[in-house]
Each structure stands twice: as structure tokens, then as C-alpha cells.
Design a protein around this motif. Structure first.
Motif, PDB file in Angstrom:
ATOM      1  N   SER A 166       0.849  -1.186   0.000  1.00 32.26           N
ATOM      2  CA  SER A 166       0.000   0.000   0.000  1.00 32.26           C
ATOM      3  C   SER A 166       0.887   1.238   0.000  1.00 32.26           C
ATOM      4  CB  SER A 166      -0.941   0.000   1.207  1.00 32.26           C
ATOM      5  OG  SER A 166      -0.196   0.199   2.386  1.00 32.26           O
TER       6      SER A 166
ATOM      7  N   PRO B 254      -0.590   7.040   3.676  1.00 32.05           N
ATOM      8  CA  PRO B 254      -1.210   8.362   3.727  1.00 32.05           C
ATOM      9  C   PRO B 254      -0.134   9.405   4.006  1.00 32.05           C
ATOM     10  CG  PRO B 254      -1.656   7.133   5.764  1.00 32.05           C
ATOM     11  CD  PRO B 254      -0.962   6.196   4.822  1.00 32.05           C
TER      12      PRO B 254
ATOM     13  N   ARG C 110      -2.695  10.469  -6.476  1.00 34.15           N
ATOM     14  CA  ARG C 110      -3.242   9.102  -6.552  1.00 34.15           C
ATOM     15  C   ARG C 110      -3.541   8.725  -7.995  1.00 34.15           C
ATOM     16  NH1 ARG C 110      -6.553  11.048  -1.787  1.00 34.15           N
ATOM     17  NH2 ARG C 110      -8.311  11.013  -3.224  1.00 34.15           N
TER      18      ARG C 110
ATOM     19  N   TYR D 177      -4.067   5.547  -0.209  1.00 35.21           N
ATOM     20  CA  TYR D 177      -4.678   6.243   0.930  1.00 35.21           C
ATOM     21  C   TYR D 177      -4.905   7.712   0.607  1.00 35.21           C
ATOM     22  CZ  TYR D 177      -3.787   2.553   4.375  1.00 35.21           C
ATOM     23  OH  TYR D 177      -3.795   1.393   5.089  1.00 35.21           O
ATOM     24  N   THR D 178      -5.879   8.281   1.264  1.00 32.72           N
ATOM     25  CA  THR D 178      -6.011   9.745   1.245  1.00 32.72           C
ATOM     26  C   THR D 178      -4.958  10.318   2.193  1.00 32.72           C
ATOM     27  OG1 THR D 178      -7.466   9.780   3.179  1.00 32.72           O
ATOM     28  CG2 THR D 178      -8.525   9.582   1.015  1.00 32.72           C
TER      29      THR D 178
ATOM     30  N   SER E 251      -8.278   3.908   0.553  1.00 31.81           N
ATOM     31  CA  SER E 251      -8.608   3.962   1.977  1.00 31.81           C
ATOM     32  C   SER E 251      -8.698   5.420   2.421  1.00 31.81           C
ATOM     33  CB  SER E 251      -7.507   3.239   2.762  1.00 31.81           C
ATOM     34  OG  SER E 251      -7.697   3.385   4.143  1.00 31.81           O
TER      35      SER E 251
ATOM     36  N   GLN F 243      -8.224   7.907   5.359  1.00 26.68           N
ATOM     37  CA  GLN F 243      -7.654   7.957   6.706  1.00 26.68           C
ATOM     38  C   GLN F 243      -8.248   9.111   7.510  1.00 26.68           C
ATOM     39  OE1 GLN F 243      -3.725   9.316   8.068  1.00 26.68           O
ATOM     40  NE2 GLN F 243      -3.420   7.226   8.823  1.00 26.68           N
TER      41      GLN F 243
ATOM     42  N   TYR G 254     -15.573   4.810  -0.244  1.00 29.12           N
ATOM     43  CA  TYR G 254     -14.183   4.375  -0.044  1.00 29.12           C
ATOM     44  C   TYR G 254     -14.185   2.867   0.197  1.00 29.12           C
ATOM     45  CZ  TYR G 254     -12.435   9.119   0.206  1.00 29.12           C
ATOM     46  OH  TYR G 254     -12.069  10.403  -0.114  1.00 29.12           O
TER      47      TYR G 254
ATOM     48  N   ASN H 288      -9.545   4.083   7.651  1.00 32.84           N
ATOM     49  CA  ASN H 288      -8.362   3.839   8.477  1.00 32.84           C
ATOM     50  C   ASN H 288      -8.279   4.900   9.570  1.00 32.84           C
ATOM     51  OD1 ASN H 288      -5.204   4.704   8.743  1.00 32.84           O
ATOM     52  ND2 ASN H 288      -5.428   2.499   8.545  1.00 32.84           N
TER      53      ASN H 288
ATOM     54  N   ASN I  23      -6.032   6.996  12.218  1.00 28.89           N
ATOM     55  CA  ASN I  23      -4.646   7.430  12.435  1.00 28.89           C
ATOM     56  C   ASN I  23      -4.307   7.409  13.931  1.00 28.89           C
ATOM     57  OD1 ASN I  23      -2.377   9.112  13.036  1.00 28.89           O
ATOM     58  ND2 ASN I  23      -2.547  10.064  11.040  1.00 28.89           N
TER      59      ASN I  23
ATOM     60  N   LYS J 232      -3.606   2.554  11.704  1.00 28.28           N
ATOM     61  CA  LYS J 232      -2.170   2.743  11.462  1.00 28.28           C
ATOM     62  C   LYS J 232      -1.586   3.319  12.742  1.00 28.28           C
ATOM     63  CE  LYS J 232       1.063   4.985   8.279  1.00 28.28           C
ATOM     64  NZ  LYS J 232       1.511   6.289   8.805  1.00 28.28           N
TER      65      LYS J 232
END
Ligand code: FMN
Length: 345
Positions: free
Chosen positions: A14, A17, A27, A40-41, A68, A70, A91, A95, A97, A139
Motif C-alpha cells: 500500500s 497516507p 493518486r 490512501y487519502t 482507503s 484515513q 471508499y 483507516n 490514524n 495505522k
């Protein structure tokens, strides 16, 4: 028979972010290089989602999937509301943080400090589950060091031993997270900038490997300082997935090989020319819409990282684009850059 695991729930690779980097334009650029990696965003706070312009914050092009979102937050209620609002955007996962060490984020009790409050993290995950049926992932760091960190109930607390991470995981585990991405460094909360916190605390990959050994049923992804496909391959012997951060920005062409981790040794047969041609219609579209073509071009600056032509490429595609439209300059680059480098796969 081998158990089927969805590549969205268990991506082999992956792209991390990263605030100010993993915007929708980056992206899109990456999708010209890797079709399979989970993207990820940037981190978006729950408060921003609740009060902000949703279209601006959350909209993306389907081509960016799997993607994903975040989020960062410290309140189960806010996180629930944010996740619920994000539902309309589809999405692939959400995720949380629990790794950002910046003063602003820690000061608001978000990010890495939350490792000291596993019960609250657990509540937030359960709130996220209420808000969506999508996979929920986290994460986090291997630990945190609060020495000298001036918050009422946190100063000088240290949670940086392997046992502390296990305690954290034990408390949040029954909330049934779909993936744990572990940045293999402690976050030092006082005295280090976020940049220093990505460089100074030593890397402790062994603790992430041990986590997978001790919790074999959990989906564990490793992150921190990983730069090459050979390194990814090595880590995949011990964990389920690998997250790449800075290397995706500093040497994006390296990512052309990562889809092989999904397709059993078949790498994308892509040249830099293919990637530039992927960007070109996007640049033209930005121009047509009266938007700044540098929104995507700036992310491609390192496409020739470490090879002949890198200076020339940067010179040609850097603004100001006075005398020629950006798209014309990109076409010029295709004519002028060394052909062997442009076409090499
Ligand atoms: C510019 C920048 C912005 C970052 N922003 C975020 C973020 O929004 N959320 C997050 O979880 N981590 C963020 N990170 C940390 C990365 O996701 C990653 O954990 C870290 O860079 C270590 O991986 P690497 O060594 O492969 O770069 C950021 C890193 C960088 C370089």
C-alpha cells in the motif's frame, strides 16, 4: 486449498497516507504505475469532515480505487459522524490514524498519543463499525515516548516496549480490526518534528515480525524506511503487507514492479513514456477546466529519479508555463528526453 483473502482487506503493498502529498492528483498519477496497491487519502480530521466541504475533502475518481480514507479524531461520536458522512463516497475502507506525532495533532489528543489510551481507541473503532460496513483498519506506531511532553495526564509516560504494544493490541483486538499497519518506530512526542520522528527513532522491524508471530490471526502490515522491491519481498516473508511512504514520492517508478506481489511474479511492463502518456490527458483536462496542471505534474517530478534525463525532465515540466501550455511541454519532453530511458521497462 489456499484461503482467499480479498486484496482490499489484505493488500500486499500500500502507499502510505501523506499530508500534502497523497491528494487525488498524486493518486491518479500513481494509478498509472501500480493498478493493485491500496492507496490512501491524506489524513483528514473528523472535525474537518463534519464541518467542511465534503465534496472538496472526500471526492475522488473511481480509478483511484482501491482507496482507503484515513481519519483522525479523539471522540467516538465525531468519528462515527465523520464515517457516516463519508459513506456516500464509497471508499474501500476507513483507516484510523494512531501514528501522527505532530504537536498540533497530539495537542488535540489525536494520532500517536492515542496509543496511551487503548480503551478510547477501542471505543472509536466500535463507533466506526456503527457508521459503516466497510473494513476498518488502523495505522499506529510500535510505541510512544512521552518524556517531557506537557499534557496533564501524559507527561513522562513511556509506552515503548514490545509488551506495551501487545497490551495496546490486546485491548483493541476484540473490536475486530481488518488490518494493523505498524510504523516500526516509536513516536517521540516532545522535541522532535514529524520529519525527525520519521528519521531519528530507530527502526525495529523485529517487533512487527514478532507481533505477527504472536498474533498470527491478525492482518499485519509493516511500514517505515522501505524503499525497494527486494526489501518488500523480504518483509513479506514475515508479515502480510508492506506500506511504502516516502519512496513512492522520491522514486515513483520503483512502484511499477509492485503489482507482481499480487499477480505471482508478473510485473507491470511499463515504461516512463507509458506513465507520461497516462498523465497527459489528465493535464489537458486540468487545462480545459482552467485548473493548474502543476497539481499533477509536481507529483511526477521524480519520475526519472536516479537516471539520465532527470534534470532535463524537471526543467521542462516545471512552471512557470509561460510560452507553452504545460501539456505541450510534456509532449516536448517526450520528444527530447533520451529515448532509451523513456522506453526502458
Ligand atoms: C509528507 C508526509 C506526510 C505524512 N502524512 C501522514 C498522514 O497524513 N497520516 C499518517 O498516518 N502518516 C503520515 N505520514 C507518515 C507516513 O504515512 C509513513 O508512516 C512514514 O513516512 C514512514 O514510512 P516511509 O519510511 O516509507 O516514508 C506522512 C509522511 C510524510 C513524509
Amino acid at each position: 486449498m489456499k484461503k482467499y483473502i480479498s486484496p482490499i482487506k489484505a493488500p500486499k503493498v500500500s502507499i502510505a497516507p501523506m499530508v500534502d502529498r497523497t491528494d487525488r492528483h498524486f493518486r491518479y498519477f500513481l494509478r498509472g504505475i501500480t493498478k493493485k496497491s491500496l492507496l490512501y487519502t491524506e489524513m483528514i480530521t473528523a472535525q474537518a469532515i463534519i464541518h467542511g466541504d465534503l465534496e472538496k475533502l472526500l471526492a475522488f475518481d473511481k480509478i483511484e480505487k482501491p482507496l482507503s480514507l484515513q481519519v483522525a479524531g479523539c471522540s467516538p461520536d465525531d468519528i462515527y459522524k465523520a464515517v457516516k458522512l463519508a459513506e456516500a463516497f464509497d471508499y474501500d475502507e476507513i483507516n484510523l490514524n494512531v501514528g501522527c506525532p505532530s504537536d498540533r495533532v497530539s495537542g488535540n489528543q489525536m494520532g500517536a498519543v492515542l496509543m496511551a489510551y487503548p480503551e478510547l481507541v477501542r471505543e472509536m473503532i466500535l463507533a466506526m463499525r456503527e457508521g459503516t460496513k466497510k473494513p476498518i483498519t488502523i495505522k499506529h506506531r510500535i510505541g510512544i515516548d512521552g518524556t517531557g511532553y506537557l499534557s496533564d495526564d501524559f507527561n513522562n509516560k513511556i509506552f515503548d516496549r514490545y509488551e506495551d504494544m501487545v497490551n495496546f493490541i490486546n485491548i483493541i483486538e476484540d473490536a475486530k480490526l481488518d488490518r494493523f499497519t505498524v510504523h516500526a518506530r516509536v513516536a517521540i512526542l516532545a522535541g522532535l518534528s514529524p520529519k525527525e520522528n520519521r528519521e531519528i527513532p530507530p527502526i525495529r522491524y523485529d517487533e512487527v515480525y514478532k507481533l505477527k508471530k504472536d498474533f498470527p490471526h491478525l492482518n499485519i502490515e509493516i511500514n517505515g524506511g522501505i524503499k525497494t522491491c527486494d526489501e518488500i519481498e523480504e518483509h513479506l516473508k514475515y508479515v502480510d503487507g508492506v506500506m511504502i511512504g516516502r519512496a513512492s514520492y522520491e522514486n515513483p517508478f520503483m512502484l511499477r514492479d509492485v503489482d507482481k506481489f499480487y499477480d505471482g511474479d508478473i510485473k507491470n511492463s511499463l515504461s516512463r513514456k507509458d506513465i507520461i502518456e497516462w498523465m497527459l490527458p489528465y493535464i489537458e483536462q486540468l487545462e480545459t477546466n482552467g485548473e493548474n496542471p502543476n497539481l499533477i505534474l509536481k507529483h511526477g517530478l521524480e519520475l526519472f529519479h536516479g537516471v539520465r534525463g532527470t534534470r532535463q525532465w524537471k526543467q521542462i515540466i516545471s512552471p512557470p508555463f509561460k510560452d507553452m501550455k504545460a501539456s505541450e511541454r510534456v509532449k516536448l519532453a517526450l520528444r527530447e528526453l533520451p529515448e532509451d530511458i523513456l522506453n526502458s521497462k
